[in-house]
Design an enzyme around this catalytic site. Structure first.
Site, short mmCIF file in Angstrom:
data_model
loop_
_atom_site.label_atom_id
_atom_site.label_comp_id
_atom_site.label_asym_id
_atom_site.label_seq_id
_atom_site.Cartn_x
_atom_site.Cartn_y
_atom_site.Cartn_z
N SER A 92 3.73 3.66 -7.91
CA SER A 92 4.08 4.25 -9.06
C SER A 92 4.28 3.34 -10.23
CB SER A 92 5.64 5.14 -8.71
OG SER A 92 6.56 3.85 -8.60
N LYS A 143 1.97 -5.06 3.17
CA LYS A 143 3.14 -4.30 3.73
C LYS A 143 2.76 -2.52 3.56
CE LYS A 143 7.12 -1.91 2.82
NZ LYS A 143 7.17 -0.51 2.40
N PRO A 144 2.64 -2.03 4.51
CA PRO A 144 2.21 -0.31 4.25
C PRO A 144 3.69 0.27 3.92
CG PRO A 144 2.65 -0.75 6.41
CD PRO A 144 2.91 -2.26 5.98
N SER A 145 3.68 1.57 3.30
CA SER A 145 4.60 2.26 3.03
C SER A 145 5.47 2.73 4.35
CB SER A 145 4.16 3.71 2.36
OG SER A 145 5.05 4.60 2.61
N GLU A 161 4.10 13.05 -13.38
CA GLU A 161 3.28 13.05 -12.35
C GLU A 161 4.16 13.89 -11.27
OE1 GLU A 161 0.33 10.08 -9.93
OE2 GLU A 161 2.14 9.18 -10.49
N ALA A 180 0.82 -1.25 -0.09
CA ALA A 180 -0.10 0.03 0.07
C ALA A 180 0.95 1.35 -0.09
CB ALA A 180 -0.78 -0.04 1.14
N TRP A 196 1.46 5.74 0.49
CA TRP A 196 1.79 6.72 1.80
C TRP A 196 0.67 7.84 1.60
CZ3 TRP A 196 2.79 11.04 -0.62
CH2 TRP A 196 3.70 10.95 -1.70
N GLU A 246 -2.55 -0.72 -9.26
CA GLU A 246 -3.17 0.73 -9.35
C GLU A 246 -2.00 1.49 -9.37
OE1 GLU A 246 -3.98 3.93 -9.14
OE2 GLU A 246 -4.81 3.85 -7.13
N CYS A 293 -3.26 10.10 -7.15
CA CYS A 293 -3.18 9.70 -8.63
C CYS A 293 -4.19 10.34 -9.28
CB CYS A 293 -3.40 8.08 -8.85
SG CYS A 293 -1.65 7.53 -7.68
#
Length: 475
Positions: A224, A172-174, A378, A146, A148, A245, A279
């Site tokens: 990204s 796993k989170p940021s 971006e 995931a 941040w 995504e 995004c």
């Protein structure tokens, strides 16, 4: 100190290594989180595998009951979650409480109901003396990574449809925003049981290990384009399913029949929300040449009125634009602002705000050309760019002239034009006379380099299922 959450318990990392947790509003460290290693990842996947043996056999109504109880618990713990999210991300508490908690709870409840209405082709005799039917089954153990920008909400988007479909998860989170993901896992374990949702914290190496591990049958990431490509390559080694995504550079097409002030207000709200770290953010404006100057001026006025949380209390309801998330992102955004081409203008913003924390002034850059990197890349910050177009055909060509394909919007008072342009835009979502609203019933996901697979909606749930054909001889 943040810990991993594995098999229903908070546990220290086997590595013993830690990383700092920083408050983006001050730039100061206030805690630590583990940098998990292979042993931690092995332990998490072992727990998920054990839990899957039972969780896959739960009935849809049992999973619905567990998810509804989880939604109630998230709602009951909203203030604690918001306070932790605010310190870990710099977001103002009142915005998170109003704009993130209600949709999160609604999305959990949606997937609770969706678990009970999976569909397939009707059972029947498609061959004489044989009856066929379709089973939708969970894929298995799922590995997820995931981002941040919305730590809580993106965690919900990740694990809720997977668990609703009968899978178990290692998430796993940021590295910069692990706090509330672990809190959600603690709450969830009270309703799903141990091992159904496991969280391992860490850096990019940890994330790569979660993806590369041989156990998961599917890996899912929000991140990204570069990260998505790396995940696709890694997953290919075991032919795992992927759900990607990825980034976006949403075109916002404003025609000369649109109401300029209304458009400017809507674009600014959708461009500066969460400091543009979205995004789908409305940060790439394409304005008809006849109104480009006036729209740029109106957007600049909106930028000057967009109040950041710099120097303000977390509960100050007069401020709504947070800092960017981390020092690396601050450097990236400031790099774009220091490299504005000579043919462009900066009628508002353009600088770092203050000397503590990671604040950037809400910014407008006008007069850009399609080959400028500010238009093509971006930025992921509070920066709205404006370029002009001559006619409808050129607006579509410029809008589609990007590797991204996540989201877009059209601003016009002509219904027929809105339909024509929305049909022509090569993006997973097209808004008309608005930008950024999402609902649980509708899918979110992109085309091209923005990835594949859908979050939210029944399509998102179905992504976490596999289809089995069963045929019985009846003659």
């Amino acid at each position: 100190m943040v810990q991993n959450f594995i098999d229903g318990e908070l546990v220290d990392s086997a590595s013993g290594a830690t990383m700092p947790i920083v408050d983006p509003a001050t730039g100061e460290k206030y805690g630590t989180a583990p940098i998990s290693n292979e042993q931690d990842i092995d332990n998490a996947y072992a727990a998920a595998s054990r839990a899957f043996a039972d969780w896959r056999r739960t009935t849809p109504s049992q999973r619905q009951k567990a998810l509804l109880a989880f939604a109630d618990a998230v709602e009951a713990n909203a203030e604690a979650l918001v306070a932790a999210e605010g310190r870990n991300t710099g977001k103002p508490n009142h915005v998170t409480l109003a704009e993130e908690i209600p949709p999160m709870v609604d999305q959990i409840r949606f997937f609770a109901g969706a678990a009970r209405i999976l569909e397939g082709k009707a059972a029947g005799e498609y061959l004489a003396d044989h009856t066929s039917w379709i089973r939708r089954e969970p894929v298995g153990v799922i590995g997820q990574v995931a981002p941040w920008n919305y730590p809580m909400m993106m965690a919900i988007w990740k694990f809720c449809p997977a668990i609703a479909a009968g899978n178990t998860v290692v998430l796993k989170p940021s590295d910069t925003t692990p706090v509330t993901t672990v809190m959600l896992a603690e709450i969830a374990a009270q309703h799903f049981g141990p091992g159904v949702l496991n969280v391992v914290c860490g850096d990019r190496v940890t994330g790569a290990g979660v993806v590369a591990h041989p156990t998961p049958q599917m890996v899912s990431i929000t991140g990204s384009v570069a990260a998505g490509r790396a995940v696709a390559v890694s997953a290919g080694g075991h032919l795992k399913r992927t759900h990607l995504e990825l980034g976006g550079k949403a075109p916002v097409i404003v025609f000369d029949d649109a109401d300029i002030l209304t458009a400017a207000e809507g674009i600014a709200a959708a461009g500066y929300f969460n400091a543009g770290q979205d995004c789908t953010a409305a940060t790439r404006v394409l304005a008809h040449a006849g109104i480009a100057e006036d729209l740029t001026a109106a957007l600049a006025e909106q930028a000057r009125g967009a109040v950041t949380t710099f120097g303000r209390a977390a509960d100050d309801e007069g401020a709504w634009v947070p800092p960017v998330n981390n020092s690396n992102q601050l450097d990236r955004v400031l790099g774009f602002l220091s490299d504005v081409p000579a043919h462009a203008t900066v009628p508002a913003g353009g600088n770092r705000q203050g000397d503590k924390g990671f604040y950037v002034e809400p910014t407008v850059i006008g007069g850009l050309r399609h080959d400028d990197r500010h238009v093509r890349d971006e930025i992921f910050g509070p920066v709205i760019t404006v370029q002009s177009f001559a006619d409808e055909d050129e607006s579509i060509r410029l809008a589609n002239g990007t590797e991204y394909g996540l989201a877009s919007s059209v601003w016009t008072s002509h219904v027929s034009r809105a339909i024509r342009v929305s049909n022509a835009l090569d993006f997973g979502c097209v808004w008309i006379n608005t930008h950024i609203p999402l609902v649980a019933e509708m899918p979110h996901g992109g085309f091209k380099a923005s990835g594949h697979g859908k979050d939210l909606s029944m399509y998102g749930l179905e992504d976490y299922t596999r289809i089995k054909h069963v045929m019985a001889y009846t003659g």
